[in-house]
Every structure is written in C-alpha cells, then in structure tokens.
Design a protein around this motif. Structure first.
Motif, short mmCIF file in Angstrom:
data_model
loop_
_atom_site.label_atom_id
_atom_site.label_comp_id
_atom_site.label_asym_id
_atom_site.label_seq_id
_atom_site.Cartn_x
_atom_site.Cartn_y
_atom_site.Cartn_z
N UNK A 48 24.18 -26.69 15.22
CA UNK A 48 24.30 -28.13 15.09
C UNK A 48 25.49 -28.50 14.24
N UNK A 49 25.63 -29.78 13.95
CA UNK A 49 26.76 -30.26 13.15
C UNK A 49 26.51 -30.17 11.65
N UNK A 174 32.18 -35.12 11.56
CA UNK A 174 33.35 -35.99 11.51
C UNK A 174 34.60 -35.39 12.13
N UNK A 175 34.52 -34.14 12.61
CA UNK A 175 35.68 -33.52 13.25
C UNK A 175 35.94 -34.12 14.63
N UNK A 179 36.87 -29.38 18.21
CA UNK A 179 37.31 -28.59 17.06
C UNK A 179 36.10 -28.09 16.26
N UNK A 180 36.36 -27.10 15.43
CA UNK A 180 35.32 -26.53 14.61
C UNK A 180 35.90 -25.90 13.36
N UNK A 181 35.04 -25.30 12.55
CA UNK A 181 35.45 -24.64 11.31
C UNK A 181 34.97 -23.20 11.34
N UNK A 222 29.24 -32.97 20.26
CA UNK A 222 29.35 -34.41 20.49
C UNK A 222 28.01 -34.96 20.96
N UNK A 223 27.72 -36.18 20.55
CA UNK A 223 26.45 -36.81 20.88
C UNK A 223 26.43 -37.25 22.34
#
Length: 255
Positions: A48-49, A174-175, A179-181, A222-223
């Motif tokens: 998840x985010x 908020x990305x 994209x990701x980390x 994304x939602x």
C-alpha cells in the motif's frame, strides 16, 4: 514393498529438510510489515501507500555506537530534476526532487555529491537516481527475535532477542503516479589514508550493508475511487429506482 516405500518417501523428505542448514541471516536487513517478497527483483515490496519499514541489525555483528543510514531513492531511476510530488518519513515530508541528491549513496563530502567510486553502493538497477539518507542508531532495548526477511517477508519484529531494529513509518501517496521509493540499509566508513591511486582521503564509503536480496521498496498505488460526478449519478439512479418501486406498490394497493 513398493507401496511401503512410497509411503515413507514424504517422511524421508521431511527429515532431509529438517537436517538442512537454515539460510544465514545477514548482519543487516530490511523488511516491510505486511509486505511480500518479489522473487524477480529479490526485493520486499509494500502492499500500500502507507507502510512501516524495519531496519534490522544482528546484535552479534553491529555496534550500538555505529551510525546507520536508510537510503530512500526515487524509482524508476531518473536524472531529471523536477516536481514528482513528495513522500513522508515519520510524518516529515521530503520533496522530490528538491529535498534529494542525485547520484549513488553514500553522500560524499569531498567528491561533489554526484560522483561515484568503488566504495559506493552497487547500482542494482536503482542508481544513479535522486536519493536522501536517514541517519539513525540502534538501541539495546529495542530487539526482535532473529528471522530472515527474505524467507519471511512482512513478519515485522518477533518476540525474543538477537536483532536490534528501528521502525520508520512511510506515506508515499503524494508521489507522482508510476514512481516509488527504494530502500537500502548500510553504515559508512571514512577513508583516512590511501594505499592506491583509486583512493581519496576524506572519501566516505559503504562499510556494512544489507544484501540487495534483503532490501525493500514501495510504488505509489493510484486510487480507483469513482469521481464525485459518478457518485452523484449513482445516488440519483438509486433514488429513481426507489421512487419507481414505491409508485408500483401504491398502484397495486389501489387496484
């Protein structure tokens, strides 16, 4: 005899598995609570985010006096500065890319930041890109039972001792989409003297680090929630259906 041998085969296999040595636990490793292990990238992936990243260090291999770093790198790799949104660590926002540095960890003080040398992390499909570092130390009173995050991704801290751990809460919602980390764990060593031409006094190199089979990442999800207009149309439709049902009922009663 054949039937008997067939019946004993699973027992023999189980004995062999129990007798096989367990996979060695790295001195440093990462995990994401509730995450899953992606065998293609050999990375623990968030579901998840919002999620918690756990940094682990074997009590027998790391020192409480050492400083460690959690690297947070933008993925996919990009060299273009700009606004890709932001993410938060323990409630503190980091702007992407204004709050990050382009290059390969660790952050250098004498080589200009964006340089790379053999003492830095290997690229492993992530670097060079924009990244930030979170400095931390382990505490003797915060420990988990020992487990291998590659084999048991998503477990989180266990009862018992043997591994120090540090928890980091992330929100990557908020990305920018796509994209990701990516997360790496390591400590650093300062080069104070050199014996070869590839060495630079004052250079900062990686010392101990979590193997790339024990790193972690999260990609923004994304939602798919319907737009407000769709909600309004759905409400109108349901209201009309209710009105039609009541009218039909009243007509039936009148007849």
């Amino acid at each position: 005899m054949k039937i008997r041998n067939f019946a004993l085969a699973p027992i023999a296999a189980a004995i062999m598995l129990l007798a096989a040595p367990a996979r060695a636990v790295p001195q440093l490793q990462l995990d994401i609570f509730g995450g899953t292990y992606d065998t293609s990238t050999e990375t623990i992936v968030a579901s998840g985010n919002s999620f918690s990243v756990y940094a682990y260090g074997l009590t027998s291999a790391v020192s409480l006096s050492d400083s460690f770093y959690l690297s947070m790198a933008l993925m996919p790799s990009t060299s273009s500065s700009g606004s890709y949104g932001s993410f938060a660590i323990n409630g503190t926002p980091i702007n992407v890319t204004a709050g990050m540095t382009f290059g390969t960890p660790p952050l250098e003080t004498v080589l200009g930041g964006a340089s790379f040398d053999p003492g830095d992390l290997a690229s492993h499909g992530i670097f060079p890109t924009y990244f930030a570092e979170q400095l931390f130390t382990f505490s003797s009173g915060v420990q988990s039972g020992v487990y291998n995050t590659q084999d048991h991704a998503g477990w989180g801290p266990q009862s018992g001792t043997g591994m120090y751990y540090k928890k980091f809460d992330f929100d990557i919602s908020g990305l920018a989409p796509g994209f990701g980390i990516h997360f790496d764990l390591y400590n650093e060593t300062l080069i104070s003297s050199c014996k070869n031409k590839n060495c630079t006094v004052g250079d900062i190199d990686v010392n101990k680090f979590a193997p790339f089979s024990h790193d972690a990442e999260g990609t923004v999800i994304t939602s798919t929630v319907p737009e407000p207009e769709i909600y309004a149309m759905l409400s109108i439709g349901l209201g009309f259906m209710g009105w039609a049902a009541r009218r039909k009922k009243l007509k039936g009663a009148a007849a």
